[in-house]
Design a protein around this motif. Sequence first.
Motif, short mmCIF file in Angstrom:
data_model
loop_
_atom_site.label_atom_id
_atom_site.label_comp_id
_atom_site.label_asym_id
_atom_site.label_seq_id
_atom_site.Cartn_x
_atom_site.Cartn_y
_atom_site.Cartn_z
N UNK A 3 -13.37 -20.08 -28.16
CA UNK A 3 -12.83 -18.75 -27.84
C UNK A 3 -11.78 -18.81 -26.73
N UNK A 4 -11.15 -19.98 -26.56
CA UNK A 4 -10.19 -20.15 -25.46
C UNK A 4 -8.98 -19.23 -25.63
N UNK A 5 -8.54 -19.05 -26.87
CA UNK A 5 -7.33 -18.25 -27.07
C UNK A 5 -7.57 -16.79 -26.68
N UNK A 50 -11.29 -22.02 -17.90
CA UNK A 50 -12.52 -22.03 -17.10
C UNK A 50 -12.19 -21.81 -15.63
N UNK A 51 -11.13 -22.45 -15.18
CA UNK A 51 -10.69 -22.29 -13.77
C UNK A 51 -10.35 -20.82 -13.50
N UNK A 52 -9.59 -20.21 -14.42
CA UNK A 52 -9.19 -18.81 -14.19
C UNK A 52 -10.39 -17.88 -14.16
N UNK A 53 -11.37 -18.15 -15.02
CA UNK A 53 -12.57 -17.31 -15.01
C UNK A 53 -13.35 -17.50 -13.70
N UNK A 54 -13.41 -18.75 -13.24
CA UNK A 54 -14.13 -19.02 -11.98
C UNK A 54 -13.43 -18.35 -10.79
N UNK A 55 -12.12 -18.18 -10.90
CA UNK A 55 -11.35 -17.64 -9.78
C UNK A 55 -11.29 -16.11 -9.78
N UNK A 56 -11.84 -15.47 -10.82
CA UNK A 56 -11.84 -14.00 -10.87
C UNK A 56 -12.60 -13.44 -9.67
N UNK A 57 -12.13 -12.32 -9.11
CA UNK A 57 -12.91 -11.70 -8.04
C UNK A 57 -14.30 -11.37 -8.58
N UNK A 58 -15.32 -11.80 -7.91
CA UNK A 58 -16.66 -11.66 -8.45
C UNK A 58 -17.63 -11.75 -7.28
N UNK A 59 -18.54 -10.76 -7.16
CA UNK A 59 -19.49 -10.81 -6.06
C UNK A 59 -20.59 -11.81 -6.36
N UNK A 60 -21.27 -12.24 -5.33
CA UNK A 60 -22.36 -13.19 -5.51
C UNK A 60 -21.95 -14.55 -5.01
N UNK A 67 -19.48 -16.87 -20.60
CA UNK A 67 -18.37 -16.31 -21.38
C UNK A 67 -17.76 -17.35 -22.34
N UNK A 68 -18.10 -18.59 -22.13
CA UNK A 68 -17.47 -19.65 -22.94
C UNK A 68 -18.24 -19.86 -24.24
N UNK A 69 -17.50 -20.14 -25.31
CA UNK A 69 -18.12 -20.48 -26.60
C UNK A 69 -17.58 -21.84 -27.04
N UNK A 70 -18.47 -22.64 -27.57
CA UNK A 70 -18.03 -23.95 -28.06
C UNK A 70 -18.60 -25.08 -27.23
N UNK A 71 -17.84 -26.16 -27.17
CA UNK A 71 -18.35 -27.39 -26.55
C UNK A 71 -17.77 -27.59 -25.16
N UNK A 72 -18.65 -27.77 -24.19
CA UNK A 72 -18.16 -28.14 -22.86
C UNK A 72 -19.23 -28.91 -22.09
N UNK A 73 -18.89 -30.13 -21.73
CA UNK A 73 -19.62 -30.88 -20.71
C UNK A 73 -18.64 -30.98 -19.56
N UNK A 74 -19.05 -30.43 -18.40
CA UNK A 74 -18.11 -30.27 -17.28
C UNK A 74 -18.58 -31.05 -16.05
#
Length: 465
Positions: free
Chosen positions: A118-120, A142-152, A164-171
């Motif tokens: 679902x990257x596109x 993934x970087x952009x999602x991590x950088x979103x303003x987000x509390x916590x 939010x990610x769909x598919x394959x990821x080993x990070x």
Amino acid sequence: MENYNRPREACGVFGVYGVNEEQAAIITHFGLFALQHRGQESAGIVVNSNGRLHGHTGMGLAGEVFTPKILKNLKGTSAIGHVRYSTTGSSNAKNAQPILVSYARGQLAIGHNGNLVNARALREELEASGSIFQTTTDSETIIHLLARPCYGNFSDVISKTLRRLRGAFSLTMLTPEALIGARDPQGFRPLSIAKLGDGYVLASETCAFDLVGAEFIREVEPGEIVIINEKGINSYFFRKNRKKALCIFEYIYFSRPDSKIDGKTCHVVRCDLGRQLAVEHPVEADIVISVPDSGNSAALGFSQQSGIPFEFGFIRNHYVGRTFISPTQDERDMKVKVKLNVLPDVVRGKRVVIIDDSIIRGTTTLSRIVELKKAGAKEVHVRISCPPTKNPCFYGVDFPSHDRLIAANHSIEEIVKFINADSLGYLSMEGMLKACGGKNFCMACYDGNYPVPFEEAVEKDALEK
Ligand code: SF4
């Protein structure tokens, strides 16, 4: 345009935490050597040097990208590294990983193995709300999602992002405080943890632990996030209870024979695949040969089961670079010859069984059989240690589209004729599962049952390859 005669993996990731200041980059460099088979286009290392992340990435093999001088300048007590083969985003220096950014929370580096389906859609959403992308990789999403303003706290941010990610990821991720590993809920790609002195190591494959002298602890579980910092290892799940779907092709081809997945050594599994193949497709022959190196273990198993002696029919040249572009059929044929040289004294006058792990377009197999027959082989019987590859992969393996996969469009008889073989036998689905021991696998390239739905856009990209 690249050719797709062999399937290729998307990437390998490595990380180390809590070692001597001189060592993190050197250990990571060794780790990348062990994982080099997973990607040869680019390599990169980011280190944490006294709370400041910096790194180096470049095009080529790990041994080419990192000179002793560059490694000397990468001092740090923790590091992550990456080797890449591009399945999304073009092959250029900008797309090399780890990606290192500075943002509101500080610095962050990330290395990704796998493909997001679902990257596109995510990218379009992020761009619509102001994100400016620097690369064409799905990993940057993934970087952009991590950088979103987000509390916590950061753990919550990672969980929210990964959900939010769909598919394959080993990070693997590196911050000034921690080394982080995470695996998608299906566990498509492997990722394991090991102990190294007082520190820890993360790697796509356990063979990297052997090289750096680390002791395997366990695999990162599908859906798990592992945070390694000065307090030790902390682990939690961002998603649980999803049906697991390890890529079965990791056992068949991708992972190194000396790597263990789910407690099973790939070499042993491949021998079992070969034994099962001999049971299912027996043949009267004089010698069994492999397509080296990936077919070696299965050929040994076939030989042990059938009693037909194992021989070296091909010698592989290990020094052929991946940058060898081969746009025309003639050049592709030449590439096959450069890589594998037949031993006429071994095959002359013999009925030969040749073991391989896939037939993609059929052209490479045809070239090999032509070479064997030219060298005097009396008969050539092809045995494949998995079922016919009929579908493309959307999770990080570079198979071509349906119309270029020979087994998707042709019967066994037609393939035999095309590759000029005397017979052809593929391992059955049941036989493959028996040898791999289990059922929680992705096998979509064989059976078309995709564990995670993919975007139409991803399918279109694959069809355009
Ligand atoms: Fe592996 Fe095939 Fe599934 Fe891709 S489609 S993840 S290659 S089993």
